[in-house]
Design a protein around this motif. Structure first.
Motif, mmCIF file in Angstrom:
data_model
loop_
_atom_site.group_PDB
_atom_site.id
_atom_site.type_symbol
_atom_site.label_atom_id
_atom_site.label_comp_id
_atom_site.label_asym_id
_atom_site.label_seq_id
_atom_site.Cartn_x
_atom_site.Cartn_y
_atom_site.Cartn_z
ATOM 1 N N GLU A 105 3.181 14.095 0.588
ATOM 2 C CA GLU A 105 2.487 13.682 -0.646
ATOM 3 C C GLU A 105 2.816 14.577 -1.830
ATOM 4 O O GLU A 105 2.951 14.103 -2.954
ATOM 5 C CB GLU A 105 0.976 13.674 -0.410
ATOM 6 N N SER A 106 2.954 15.886 -1.558
ATOM 7 C CA SER A 106 3.190 16.796 -2.682
ATOM 8 C C SER A 106 4.515 16.492 -3.378
ATOM 9 O O SER A 106 4.705 16.811 -4.540
ATOM 10 C CB SER A 106 3.140 18.254 -2.212
ATOM 11 N N ILE B 217 5.680 13.224 -3.498
ATOM 12 C CA ILE B 217 5.559 11.885 -4.099
ATOM 13 C C ILE B 217 4.607 11.865 -5.313
ATOM 14 O O ILE B 217 4.876 11.176 -6.298
ATOM 15 C CB ILE B 217 5.115 10.855 -3.036
ATOM 16 N N VAL B 218 3.533 12.655 -5.250
ATOM 17 C CA VAL B 218 2.532 12.629 -6.332
ATOM 18 C C VAL B 218 3.153 12.834 -7.729
ATOM 19 O O VAL B 218 2.924 12.011 -8.634
ATOM 20 C CB VAL B 218 1.382 13.647 -6.057
ATOM 21 N N PRO B 219 3.982 13.872 -7.935
ATOM 22 C CA PRO B 219 4.535 14.058 -9.279
ATOM 23 C C PRO B 219 5.343 12.857 -9.759
ATOM 24 O O PRO B 219 5.294 12.498 -10.948
ATOM 25 C CB PRO B 219 5.453 15.274 -9.134
ATOM 26 N N VAL C 140 4.913 9.672 -8.833
ATOM 27 C CA VAL C 140 3.953 8.614 -9.151
ATOM 28 C C VAL C 140 3.358 8.870 -10.542
ATOM 29 O O VAL C 140 3.275 7.962 -11.385
ATOM 30 C CB VAL C 140 2.845 8.550 -8.079
ATOM 31 N N GLU C 141 2.992 10.106 -10.784
ATOM 32 C CA GLU C 141 2.350 10.422 -12.074
ATOM 33 C C GLU C 141 3.332 10.263 -13.234
ATOM 34 O O GLU C 141 2.963 9.779 -14.305
ATOM 35 C CB GLU C 141 1.733 11.823 -12.009
ATOM 36 N N ARG D 43 -0.772 3.716 -1.740
ATOM 37 C CA ARG D 43 -2.097 4.344 -1.814
ATOM 38 C C ARG D 43 -2.213 5.234 -3.064
ATOM 39 O O ARG D 43 -3.185 5.142 -3.815
ATOM 40 C CB ARG D 43 -2.367 5.157 -0.544
ATOM 41 N N LEU D 44 -1.195 6.061 -3.278
ATOM 42 C CA LEU D 44 -1.257 6.977 -4.414
ATOM 43 C C LEU D 44 -1.333 6.212 -5.734
ATOM 44 O O LEU D 44 -2.064 6.590 -6.655
ATOM 45 C CB LEU D 44 -0.044 7.913 -4.410
ATOM 46 N N GLU E 233 -4.868 4.625 -6.134
ATOM 47 C CA GLU E 233 -5.860 5.655 -6.499
ATOM 48 C C GLU E 233 -5.828 5.934 -8.001
ATOM 49 O O GLU E 233 -6.851 6.072 -8.644
ATOM 50 C CB GLU E 233 -5.559 6.962 -5.755
ATOM 51 N N ARG E 234 -4.594 5.972 -8.547
ATOM 52 C CA ARG E 234 -4.479 6.361 -9.955
ATOM 53 C C ARG E 234 -4.660 5.180 -10.914
ATOM 54 O O ARG E 234 -5.286 5.329 -11.968
ATOM 55 C CB ARG E 234 -3.130 7.029 -10.194
#
Ligand code: ADP
Ligand code: MG
Ligand code: ZN
Length: 494
Positions: A435-436, A438-440, A442-443, A486-487, A490-491
């Motif tokens: 996730e760490s 993928i998160v950036p 996605v954002e 999912r990520l 959520e956002r």
């Protein structure tokens, strides 16, 4: 006399009994040491015994007896402790002895039954009359266009056969077809016959009569010969039922006869009037002792029987907890069932393996027209591939790419490695589930696409796919799609 108007009202019901000859897949012939093989040079596999030269004496092949016993026991029949070989006398150019060694009133096997299914209807049963041992005759090779002579190949003389005779319990061509499918499956599971009809390893004569519904007494039957596929048997029976019914309705009578099915013309033509058993002048074969089988031997063969399809199917459902339908497909052949179980020795998701084998694996066999044993992709590779998906290392979609590559490497002639791990590495197909990482991304995608974000939040749900696509593009298809979904949700939905 019934008037023709009345005769037309009568509804007829078919009655079918099958005689199936199965070549036993022994190494050598039933009464001599000659090799059993298909497609060798004509007359190269012969000796004084199978040629029937004067003074040559037959010696019974124990293996052939054991194979017959397997089948008798598997269908629940009784193996007779004493049976007798008999001479069946007739003239045929490919029968040099002038008689065939068979069994007559004392066969090796009596009774038993075969269960079969027609479509989704409840299981039905066809009783067996008898199973007996006999030798095959040779083959007449009739002239092809431009040739004038018929030639005789005696390689097949003395090949062991069992003849499986059913009671007249089959009520339609479809039932006959389903019965044959089960019989062949059983023979193959027992490894006593290849079941290959094209090579003549399995042959079927179909006896057929019709009678008015409700009538006890059987009608006069004809016997259909020369069908070379199960569908051919079904078609021949359909044709013959129609012929008999029309004949009877027109006031005629069915004559007992043997008919030859012509697959090209789709019709059956008379071959000869039906012979009776007394025409063959059967008598006990003086060159062979009675066949005696000890109860110990029967017990031994019984305990050595493989697990049969029906039992195996039930076990698959209870042991692996897969759907009944899947268990039916996976136990269709002994080889496929073995394959599945070998995958399951190295992998723990039974339904995933069942699904995958039925779709991908069977499709490949079908596309390449090969059998399981000819396909280099073994249970080990399949289990590793499925393991990579299960652990999240690769996605289901990547698995398809890897598998396609495995198949092409496994089936080309070069000596390349087709283990899934190697291919995953070489193609750089690693799924990112961290996730760490993928998160950036996605954002970033959300930040870079403000108009789409506003539209999505304003109700354009379909835009969700756009965001997924952008993230996948940014990660070169390697991000785990579930996590991406999912990520993003959520956002975007908050
Ligand atoms: P053969 O064909 O050697 O004379 P049988 O008389 O034992 O041998 O019959 C062979 C087959 O014909 C068996 O499968 C039997 O069930 C079937 N049969 C016998 N009578 C009829 C009938 N009237 N209609 C349909 N099938 C029949
Ligand atoms: Mg017959
Ligand atoms: Zn021989």
């Amino acid at each position: 006399m019934v008037s023709s108007a009345q005769t037309k009202e009568i509804i007829y019901q078919p009655v079918i009994g099958l005689e199936v000859h199965a070549q036993l897949q022994t190494e050598t012939k039933i009464f001599c040491g000659c090799k059993v093989a298909y497609g060798e040079d004509p007359n190269s596999l012969t000796c004084p015994i199978c040629l029937g030269l004067p003074g040559a004496l037959p010696v019974l092949n124990k293996r052939a007896v054991e194979f017959a016993m397997r089948m008798i026991i598997a269908v629940g029949g009784s193996v007779n402790e004493r049976s007798v070989f008999a001479r069946k006398n007739y003239f045929y150019p490919d029968l040099p002895k002038g008689y065939q060694i068979s069994q007559f009133d004392k066969p090796i096997g009596t009774g038993g039954s075969v269960r079969y299914n027609v479509g989704k209807e409840p299981e039905r049963i066809c009783r067996l009359t008898r199973i007996h041992l006999e030798e095959d005759a040779g083959k007449s090779l009739h002239p092809e266009a431009g040739e004038s002579q018929t030639r005789v190949d005696l390689n097949r003389c003395g090949t062991p056969l069992i003849e499986i005779v059913s009671e007249p319990d089959l009520a339609s061509p479809q039932e006959a077809y389903a019965y044959l499918v089960r019989l062949k499956q059983l023979l193959q599971y027992l490894q006593v016959c290849t079941g290959d009809m094209e090579k003549g390893h399995l042959r079927c004569d179909a006896n057929i009569s019709v009678r008015p519904v409700g009538q006890e007494k059987l009608g006069t039957r004809t016997e259909l010969k020369n069908m070379n596929s199960f569908k051919g048997v079904e078609r021949a029976l359909t044709f013959e039922i129609d012929r008999q019914v029309k004949l009877l309705r027109a006031g005629g009578e069915v004559e007992q006869a043997s008919l030859l099915w012509d697959e090209k013309k789709q019709m059956a033509e008379p071959m000869r009037s039906k012979e009776e058993s007394h025409d063959y002048r059967y008598f006990p074969e003086p060159d062979l002792l009675n066949l005696t089988i000890s109860s110990e031997w029967i017990e031994k063969v019984t305990s050595d029987l493989p697990e049969l399809p029906e039992t195996r199917k039930k076990r698959f459902v209870s042991e692996y907890n897969i759907r009944e339908y899947d268990a039916v497909v996976l136990t269709d052949s002994r080889e496929l069932a073995d394959f599945y179980e070998q995958v399951m020795n190295q992998f723990d998701d039974a339904q995933a393996a069942a699904n995958w084998i039925q779709t991908e694996y069977l499709k490949t066999l079908n596309d390449l027209k090969i059998s399981i044993d000819q396909f280099p992709v073994r249970p080990k590779q399949v289990a590793s591939l499925l393991g990579l998906v299960k652990s999240g290392k690769i996605s289901g979609k990547m698995a398809k790419t890897v598998y396609a590559e495995m198949v092409s490497r496994a089936t080309d002639d070069t000596e390349s490695d087709f283990t899934p791990e190697v291919i995953v590495e070489e193609l750089g197909l690693v799924q990112v589930s961290d996730e760490s990482t993928i998160v950036p991304i996605v954002e970033k995608i959300i930040a870079d696409n403000e108009p789409q974000v506003t539209a999505y939040r304003g109700g354009k749900d379909k835009l969700f796919g756009f965001f997924v696509g952008q993230v996948m593009k940014e990660t070169k298809g390697q991000a785990n799609p579930e996590i991406v979904n999912r990520l993003l949700k959520e956002r975007l939905d908050s």
